[in-house]
Design a protein around this motif. Sequence first.
Motif, PDB file in Angstrom:
ATOM      1  N   THR A 171       0.932  -1.200   0.192  1.00 62.23           N
ATOM      2  CA  THR A 171      -0.034   0.003   0.139  1.00 62.23           C
ATOM      3  C   THR A 171       0.731   1.145   0.112  1.00 62.23           C
ATOM      4  O   THR A 171       1.635   1.285   0.756  1.00 62.23           O
ATOM      5  CB  THR A 171      -1.057  -0.145   1.299  1.00 62.23           C
ATOM      6  N   LEU A 172       0.762   2.118  -1.190  1.00 64.06           N
ATOM      7  CA  LEU A 172       1.437   3.311  -1.172  1.00 64.06           C
ATOM      8  C   LEU A 172       0.497   4.349  -0.595  1.00 64.06           C
ATOM      9  O   LEU A 172      -0.477   4.631  -0.895  1.00 64.06           O
ATOM     10  CB  LEU A 172       1.770   3.704  -2.593  1.00 64.06           C
ATOM     11  N   TYR A 188      -2.562  -2.959 -10.108  1.00 62.79           N
ATOM     12  CA  TYR A 188      -2.539  -1.580  -9.094  1.00 62.79           C
ATOM     13  C   TYR A 188      -3.887  -1.025  -9.230  1.00 62.79           C
ATOM     14  O   TYR A 188      -4.799  -1.289 -10.134  1.00 62.79           O
ATOM     15  CB  TYR A 188      -1.552  -0.630  -9.275  1.00 62.79           C
ATOM     16  N   ILE A 192      -3.481   4.692  -8.571  1.00 58.98           N
ATOM     17  CA  ILE A 192      -1.965   4.624  -8.833  1.00 58.98           C
ATOM     18  C   ILE A 192      -1.650   5.537 -10.040  1.00 58.98           C
ATOM     19  O   ILE A 192      -2.243   5.278 -11.041  1.00 58.98           O
ATOM     20  CB  ILE A 192      -1.507   3.303  -8.648  1.00 58.98           C
ATOM     21  N   GLU A 193      -0.573   6.260 -10.051  1.00 57.15           N
ATOM     22  CA  GLU A 193      -0.129   6.871 -11.155  1.00 57.15           C
ATOM     23  C   GLU A 193       1.196   6.217 -11.631  1.00 57.15           C
ATOM     24  O   GLU A 193       2.012   5.892 -10.948  1.00 57.15           O
ATOM     25  CB  GLU A 193       0.261   8.282 -10.770  1.00 57.15           C
ATOM     26  N   LEU A 217       5.555   3.876  -9.852  1.00 60.44           N
ATOM     27  CA  LEU A 217       4.028   3.796  -9.573  1.00 60.44           C
ATOM     28  C   LEU A 217       4.052   4.777  -8.219  1.00 60.44           C
ATOM     29  O   LEU A 217       4.782   4.651  -7.290  1.00 60.44           O
ATOM     30  CB  LEU A 217       3.790   2.227  -8.625  1.00 60.44           C
ATOM     31  N   ARG A 218       3.216   5.817  -8.312  1.00 62.84           N
ATOM     32  CA  ARG A 218       2.945   6.800  -7.281  1.00 62.84           C
ATOM     33  C   ARG A 218       1.399   6.622  -6.668  1.00 62.84           C
ATOM     34  O   ARG A 218       0.570   6.661  -7.436  1.00 62.84           O
ATOM     35  CB  ARG A 218       3.235   8.185  -7.907  1.00 62.84           C
ATOM     36  N   GLY A 219       1.643   6.533  -5.321  1.00 58.10           N
ATOM     37  CA  GLY A 219       0.345   6.708  -4.537  1.00 58.10           C
ATOM     38  C   GLY A 219      -0.525   7.790  -4.508  1.00 58.10           C
ATOM     39  O   GLY A 219      -0.163   8.840  -5.125  1.00 58.10           O
ATOM     40  N   GLY A 221      -2.675   4.383  -3.227  1.00 62.51           N
ATOM     41  CA  GLY A 221      -3.281   2.900  -3.438  1.00 62.51           C
ATOM     42  C   GLY A 221      -2.521   1.884  -3.351  1.00 62.51           C
ATOM     43  O   GLY A 221      -1.490   1.603  -2.608  1.00 62.51           O
ATOM     44  N   LYS A 222      -3.148   0.666  -4.053  1.00 64.49           N
ATOM     45  CA  LYS A 222      -2.379  -0.721  -3.639  1.00 64.49           C
ATOM     46  C   LYS A 222      -1.617  -0.836  -4.981  1.00 64.49           C
ATOM     47  O   LYS A 222      -2.067  -0.894  -5.976  1.00 64.49           O
ATOM     48  CB  LYS A 222      -3.431  -1.697  -3.031  1.00 64.49           C
ATOM     49  N   VAL A 223      -0.706  -1.693  -4.867  1.00 69.99           N
ATOM     50  CA  VAL A 223       0.022  -2.355  -6.025  1.00 69.99           C
ATOM     51  C   VAL A 223       0.211  -3.672  -5.667  1.00 69.99           C
ATOM     52  O   VAL A 223       0.612  -4.198  -4.472  1.00 69.99           O
ATOM     53  CB  VAL A 223       1.373  -1.649  -6.449  1.00 69.99           C
TER      54      VAL A 223
END
Length: 264
Positions: A171-172, A188, A192-193, A217-219, A221-223
Motif C-alpha cells: 500500500t502506497l 494496481y 495509482i499513477e 508507481l505513485r500513491g 493506492g495498492k500495488v
Amino acid sequence: MRNNHEIDYKIFGEEMQYVEIELDPQETAVAESGSFMFMDDGIQMQTIFGDGSQQQSGGIFGKLLNAGKRVLTGESLFMTAFTNTGYGKKKVSFASPYPGKIIALDLMQMDGKIICQKDSFLCAAKGVAIGINFQRKLGTGLFGGEGFIMQKLEGDGMAFMHAGGHVFERTLAPGELLKVDTGCVVAYTQQIEFDIQFVGGIKNTIFGGEGLFFATLRGPGKVWLQTLPISRLASRIMAYGTYNRKEEGSILGGLGNLLDGDGF
C-alpha cells in the motif's frame, strides 16, 4: 448490493495453485480458455463471445468492439462460462498456468476497478468486465513495452489473477513513489499513477543487464508485484536450451558443469 454474481471460493496449493469456486444455483463464473481444471456434475460449460458483462450488451457491433479489444492484450475473442444449472451448491476449479500465486480481488472493495498485466487474469464472477487499458503518458507508450497495453477489470464481484513466483501486496501513501522492474508489476488500483522512467547512466545502460527503463508507481493506492515474470522465466529457459553447454559426454563436461554449479 452487488450487481455481479456473488461467489464463494477457496485457493489450494503452494507453488502450483488452483482456485475452487462454489456456485449457487444459476450463478456463473467466467474464465480464460485453458484455465479449467475440474467441476461437479450439474455445471454447464458454454463458450461465450467476450466476457458476458453488461458492458457487452449494446448489440452485435458493441460486442464485436469490446471483445476485439481483448485481442490487443493477447487474449481470445471468446471466454468460457460455467453455470450451476442443478440444485444445491456446485464447485468448479481453475488452475494457474505456471508456478506462482493466485490473487483473489473483491472489486467492490477496490472502487470497482483494477488495472493488471495483460496475461494475469484467470477467472471471475459473471458480470466482471475484462477490458483494455491504454497508458496515456508518452513515456509508457514509447518505452513501456508490455506495460503500455494492460487489462482492466471492472465491476463489483470477485476476480482472480495469477502471477509468477511470490506475489506480495504493498500500500502506497499519497505521493509515495515505488520504482519497479516493468515485468514485476502485476496490478494496481486505479488511483495509482503509473509511468515509465529511464534508468540513466552510461554504465547502467551498457552493462546493467536490467533493462533501460523501469516502472514508477505513485500513491495513493495498492500495488501487487511478482518475483518471477513469465517473460523472465521464458528468456532463461530459452537461453539454457540454446546455450552450447559441455554435457556429460564430453571430456570437460563434468568439470564444466561443476563450475556452473550443476554438479556432475
